[in-house]
Motif scaffolding. Structure first.
Motif, PDB file in Angstrom:
ATOM      1  N   VAL A   1     120.816  36.345  72.264  1.00 41.73           N
ATOM      2  CA  VAL A   1     119.761  37.295  71.873  1.00 41.73           C
ATOM      3  C   VAL A   1     120.235  38.731  71.730  1.00 41.73           C
ATOM      4  N   LEU A   2     121.314  39.087  72.421  1.00 37.53           N
ATOM      5  CA  LEU A   2     121.764  40.483  72.353  1.00 37.53           C
ATOM      6  C   LEU A   2     122.015  40.954  70.917  1.00 37.53           C
ATOM      7  N   PRO A   3     122.529  40.087  70.015  1.00 32.55           N
ATOM      8  CA  PRO A   3     122.782  40.580  68.654  1.00 32.55           C
ATOM      9  C   PRO A   3     121.523  40.827  67.827  1.00 32.55           C
ATOM     10  N   VAL A   4     120.378  40.241  68.219  1.00 37.36           N
ATOM     11  CA  VAL A   4     119.214  40.319  67.328  1.00 37.36           C
ATOM     12  C   VAL A   4     117.965  40.953  67.935  1.00 37.36           C
ATOM     13  N   ALA A   5     117.791  40.857  69.256  1.00 37.50           N
ATOM     14  CA  ALA A   5     116.525  41.280  69.863  1.00 37.50           C
ATOM     15  C   ALA A   5     116.348  42.797  69.830  1.00 37.50           C
ATOM     16  N   ASP A   6     115.095  43.241  69.748  1.00 35.93           N
ATOM     17  CA  ASP A   6     114.748  44.651  69.947  1.00 35.93           C
ATOM     18  C   ASP A   6     114.370  44.900  71.406  1.00 35.93           C
ATOM     19  N   ARG A   7     113.619  43.948  71.956  1.00 35.16           N
ATOM     20  CA  ARG A   7     113.229  44.021  73.365  1.00 35.16           C
ATOM     21  C   ARG A   7     113.450  42.666  74.012  1.00 35.16           C
ATOM     22  N   ILE A   8     113.684  42.696  75.325  1.00 39.06           N
ATOM     23  CA  ILE A   8     113.873  41.457  76.081  1.00 39.06           C
ATOM     24  C   ILE A   8     112.881  41.441  77.240  1.00 39.06           C
ATOM     25  N   ALA A   9     112.130  40.344  77.352  1.00 34.33           N
ATOM     26  CA  ALA A   9     111.234  40.139  78.487  1.00 34.33           C
ATOM     27  C   ALA A   9     111.826  39.023  79.340  1.00 34.33           C
ATOM     28  N   PHE A  10     112.200  39.350  80.566  1.00 36.51           N
ATOM     29  CA  PHE A  10     112.761  38.349  81.474  1.00 36.51           C
ATOM     30  C   PHE A  10     111.623  37.579  82.128  1.00 36.51           C
ATOM     31  N   MET A  11     111.729  36.270  82.083  1.00 43.33           N
ATOM     32  CA  MET A  11     110.652  35.418  82.576  1.00 43.33           C
ATOM     33  C   MET A  11     111.161  34.514  83.683  1.00 43.33           C
ATOM     34  N   ASP A  12     110.358  34.331  84.716  1.00 41.91           N
ATOM     35  CA  ASP A  12     110.691  33.399  85.790  1.00 41.91           C
ATOM     36  C   ASP A  12     109.399  32.919  86.429  1.00 41.91           C
ATOM     37  N   GLN A  13     109.338  31.621  86.685  1.00 47.52           N
ATOM     38  CA  GLN A  13     108.185  31.017  87.364  1.00 47.52           C
ATOM     39  C   GLN A  13     106.860  31.410  86.720  1.00 47.52           C
ATOM     40  N   GLY A  14     106.864  31.427  85.374  1.00 47.44           N
ATOM     41  CA  GLY A  14     105.623  31.665  84.640  1.00 47.44           C
ATOM     42  C   GLY A  14     105.160  33.095  84.592  1.00 47.44           C
ATOM     43  N   VAL A  15     106.033  34.010  85.022  1.00 45.85           N
ATOM     44  CA  VAL A  15     105.667  35.424  85.079  1.00 45.85           C
ATOM     45  C   VAL A  15     106.698  36.233  84.291  1.00 45.85           C
ATOM     46  N   VAL A  16     106.235  37.233  83.537  1.00 49.16           N
ATOM     47  CA  VAL A  16     107.165  38.198  82.944  1.00 49.16           C
ATOM     48  C   VAL A  16     107.547  39.178  84.053  1.00 49.16           C
ATOM     49  N   GLN A  17     108.807  39.067  84.489  1.00 49.87           N
ATOM     50  CA  GLN A  17     109.261  39.867  85.635  1.00 49.87           C
ATOM     51  C   GLN A  17     109.552  41.312  85.252  1.00 49.87           C
ATOM     52  N   ALA A  18     110.078  41.500  84.034  1.00 51.53           N
ATOM     53  CA  ALA A  18     110.429  42.847  83.583  1.00 51.53           C
ATOM     54  C   ALA A  18     110.696  42.807  82.095  1.00 51.53           C
ATOM     55  N   GLU A  19     110.602  43.971  81.462  1.00 48.44           N
ATOM     56  CA  GLU A  19     110.820  44.065  80.018  1.00 48.44           C
ATOM     57  C   GLU A  19     111.673  45.312  79.743  1.00 48.44           C
TER      58      GLU A  19
END
Length: 235
Positions: free
Chosen positions: A195-213
């Motif tokens: 994803v690093l080559p294409v994404a504008d933003r990254i949302a980290f997800m764990d256990q059904g929750v968006v932990q951080a963006e």
């Protein structure tokens, strides 16, 4: 925002899989949902599409609240979906698979031509049975089928999984072109390098929750973020 998902709580039976899941993606932006296996990423896409309806939550597309619509109606509001594993009708030809996409919004032949414009190589394969194509070509058909919906938003679930490097690059190029053409892209991956080559933003997800963006530049600059949210080294 083109796509806004607010406070989705989604269950399989009594098992809660998404917890107050919220994301938003603008036109001409790529947001990547990144997380390990079992983080709830695929369920998030299926829940947005209504295939696994949330018990609570709000879905707004292009300013219109379409919360609670049945699954067959949601794509008609301009969401294309490329499931993990492609899910083509393998006994059908490439053309017939694309026509399935056209039926979703009763799009015409011009929509198919536009979709094929992203994948010129498929034009020579229209009469070929989809099951006889390579994995990379099948991925192209799956994306082209989603584009036949003429989507404002496209959701892709690990589109480069299992592909050769040259084909991975081809898929990335198409995803970037979609963004440049003003489509909102929601991309699910579990590999940071994908994803690093294409994404504008990254949302980290764990256990059904968006932990951080984060903006992708922040993640590129600080590999400890990947360690913190994915628990893996940044390779």
């Amino acid at each position: 925002m083109m796509l806004e998902v607010k406070n989705y709580n989604t269950f399989y039976g009594e098992l809660q899989v998404l917890r107050d899941f919220s994301v938003s993606v603008a036109a001409g932006e790529i947001l990547c949902l990144l997380g390990r296996n079992g983080a709830g990423k695929t369920t998030a896409l299926k829940s947005i599409l209504g295939l696994v309806p949330p018990r609570t939550g709000t879905l707004v597309i292009d300013g219109k609240d379409i919360s609670g619509l049945p699954a067959e109606q949601i794509p008609r509001h301009g969401i294309g979906y490329v499931p993990q594993g492609r899910r083509l009708f393998k006994e059908l030809t490439v053309r017939e698979n694309l026509e399935v996409g056209l039926m979703t919004r009763k799009s015409g032949g011009a929509a198919m031509e536009r979709a094929l414009g992203y994948f010129p190589a498929l034009k020579e394969r229209l009469g070929q049975q989809s099951g006889t194509l390579s994995g990379g070509e099948q991925s192209m058909v799956a994306i082209a089928r989603a584009l036949c919906v003429e989507p404002k938003i496209i959701m892709l679930d690990e589109p480069t999984e299992g592909l050769m490097p040259s084909m991975i690059q081809a898929i990335r190029d198409v995803v970037t072109k979609l963004r440049n053409d003003g489509v909102a892209v929601l991309l699910v991956e579990q590999r940071i390098d994908a994803v690093l080559p294409v994404a504008d933003r990254i949302a980290f997800m764990d256990q059904g929750v968006v932990q951080a963006e984060f903006d992708v530049d922040e993640v590129r600059a600080d590999s400890s973020l990947v360690q913190k949210y994915l628990g893996v080294g940044h390779g």
